[in-house]
Design a protein around this motif. Sequence first.
Motif, short mmCIF file in Angstrom:
data_model
loop_
_atom_site.label_atom_id
_atom_site.label_comp_id
_atom_site.label_asym_id
_atom_site.label_seq_id
_atom_site.Cartn_x
_atom_site.Cartn_y
_atom_site.Cartn_z
N TYR A 122 0.82 -1.21 0.00
CA TYR A 122 0.00 0.00 0.00
C TYR A 122 0.86 1.27 0.00
N GLU A 123 2.01 1.18 0.64
CA GLU A 123 2.93 2.31 0.59
C GLU A 123 3.29 2.64 -0.86
N ILE A 136 0.27 4.14 -2.68
CA ILE A 136 0.09 5.53 -2.25
C ILE A 136 1.13 6.42 -2.94
N LYS A 180 0.64 9.60 -5.42
CA LYS A 180 1.22 10.94 -5.25
C LYS A 180 1.97 11.38 -6.51
N ALA A 233 -9.19 10.41 -3.66
CA ALA A 233 -8.67 9.47 -2.67
C ALA A 233 -7.34 8.91 -3.18
N ILE A 234 -6.36 8.85 -2.31
CA ILE A 234 -4.99 8.59 -2.77
C ILE A 234 -4.78 7.14 -3.19
N ILE A 235 -5.41 6.18 -2.52
CA ILE A 235 -5.20 4.77 -2.91
C ILE A 235 -5.83 4.52 -4.28
N VAL A 236 -7.03 5.07 -4.46
CA VAL A 236 -7.67 4.95 -5.78
C VAL A 236 -6.80 5.61 -6.84
#
Lengths: 413, 140
Positions: free
Chosen positions: B24-25, B28, B32, B74-77
């Motif tokens: 997930y890092e 993310i 970004k 949303a950052i994960i999306v």
Amino acid sequence: MMTTTSAINFDIERIRADFPILDQEVNGRKLVYFDNAATTQKPVAVIEALMNYYRGYNANIHRGIHTLAEKATADFEASRRAVRDFLNAPSAEEIIFTSGTTMGINLVAQTYGRHFLRAGDEIIISGLEHHSNIVPWQMLAGEKGLTVRAIPVLENGELDMETYDSLLSDRTKIVAVNHASNSLGTVNPVKEIIAKAHAVGAVVLVDGAQASSHLEIDVQDLDVDFYAFSAHKLYGPTGIGALYGKRALLEAMPPYMGGGEMIKEVTFEKTTFNDLPYKFEAGTPNIADVVALKAALDYINAIGKSNISAYETHLLNYATEQVGQMDGIRIIGQAKEKISVLSFVLEGIHHQDIGIILDQQGIAVRTGHHCTQPVMDRFCILGTTRASFAIYNTIEEIDKLVAGLHRVKKLMA
Amino acid sequence: MTINETQDEIIEEFELFDDWEGKYEYIIDLGKKLAPFKEEFKTEDHIIKGCQSRVWLHAELNGDKVVFTADSDAIIVKGLISMLVKVLSGHTPEEIIQADLYFMERVGLQQHLAQTRSNGLASMLKQMKTYALAFSALKN
């Protein structure tokens, strides 16, 4: 585990053992279930009631003269009496089984509303309502030329009661509000709302979906005209709920749906409708879930509502304090009286990201607008993260939530 | 690089992670780093509404290749979008229409394409293919 709960007469380990679903891992972590405002988990007693019914005495009720039908009918009607007691309703005939709160509200809108309201009449709802207690009234208003007005919400998540006073008039015919808000947890002053509505001649429907598992409900003390709730939010099965209505109103209302059970006599010329409550229960009802609903009510009664609300308040206070002191947290909904719902936003982090990362840690919360878009608009946000607590949750689990949120912040930084 | 070569490259990258946190890092981080989305495209025409998060998608034809740009609140999306864009952008409409996207499942992110996530990602993928179909029809 903290022992401060022992004073509340609450054996948390024993209660947790009643809920088999809790004993599992999600994404490699012990499940922490904090989505109770959406639906609660079911105790063994409820699961067994469903199983016993289907294994032992499944039969269509009321008309059968054989033994199984009699046993099914007896249990079905025993559940109705249990609901009467649960709500302290005057009689069991005033309890109508529905598929849930949503159906209860629609039933009132489509029978009472359609029959008794006229163009120009007004319906008052509140800014805290679930879409289920907005849309049925809007549909009715569109059909009949009515106006729907909403009691505004104050910054702390409570209703603006002064504005409510000014919204009431002789045009007000129905007031429909929730007992407790699903997205913020606010407990609304329904007794006062009802008394004021009655003073202008309006009837009041209370959406009890969120309150029913947390608060004592006494429909006579409230003097409420209609009260609707769902079984699945109080440890019972999905697809079943009940609507209480005052006898005089229910008798004056036309039936909702036509079919079997709701009739007395049918000829092609004329049909006479059955008495209460059957007039509103067309077709073969959801017998199994009605029977299991009683098991859920018995379960709640055995623990005691006052014990439940004391324990849940203890959880809510701890969570509010622990989550509230994190940097960048804004708690949405800080009413003086709340059910165990903690809704918050974390500055700069989208609620969906919070939900995904918490899920990776085995923690189930709800994120989004919670079917209350007007509430989100009121606070100028797109959604919140909501943790809602039930009798089987623990202080340790709240600590896991806090640790989980710190991990979210670290990952997103 | 073909669509499948890019997918295989992503799968290889994910093999480096032995826990969810690393994975997930990385997502993310991809989010970004996603190329900025033109503000003028952040309109109702470009939005794909999900219950949870919003996704914006823009497509244009550059020669015979479709170029996608996208964004999310949303950052994960956004990270997941970045992978979809990397895989599908820069290919012909026909290649995009025929693409079999297997990488999400292989890297264990299939659940994000499920309807229950209501995050607009599944709708975005559908929309990407719809754009490709439209460009293909225009050409013929």
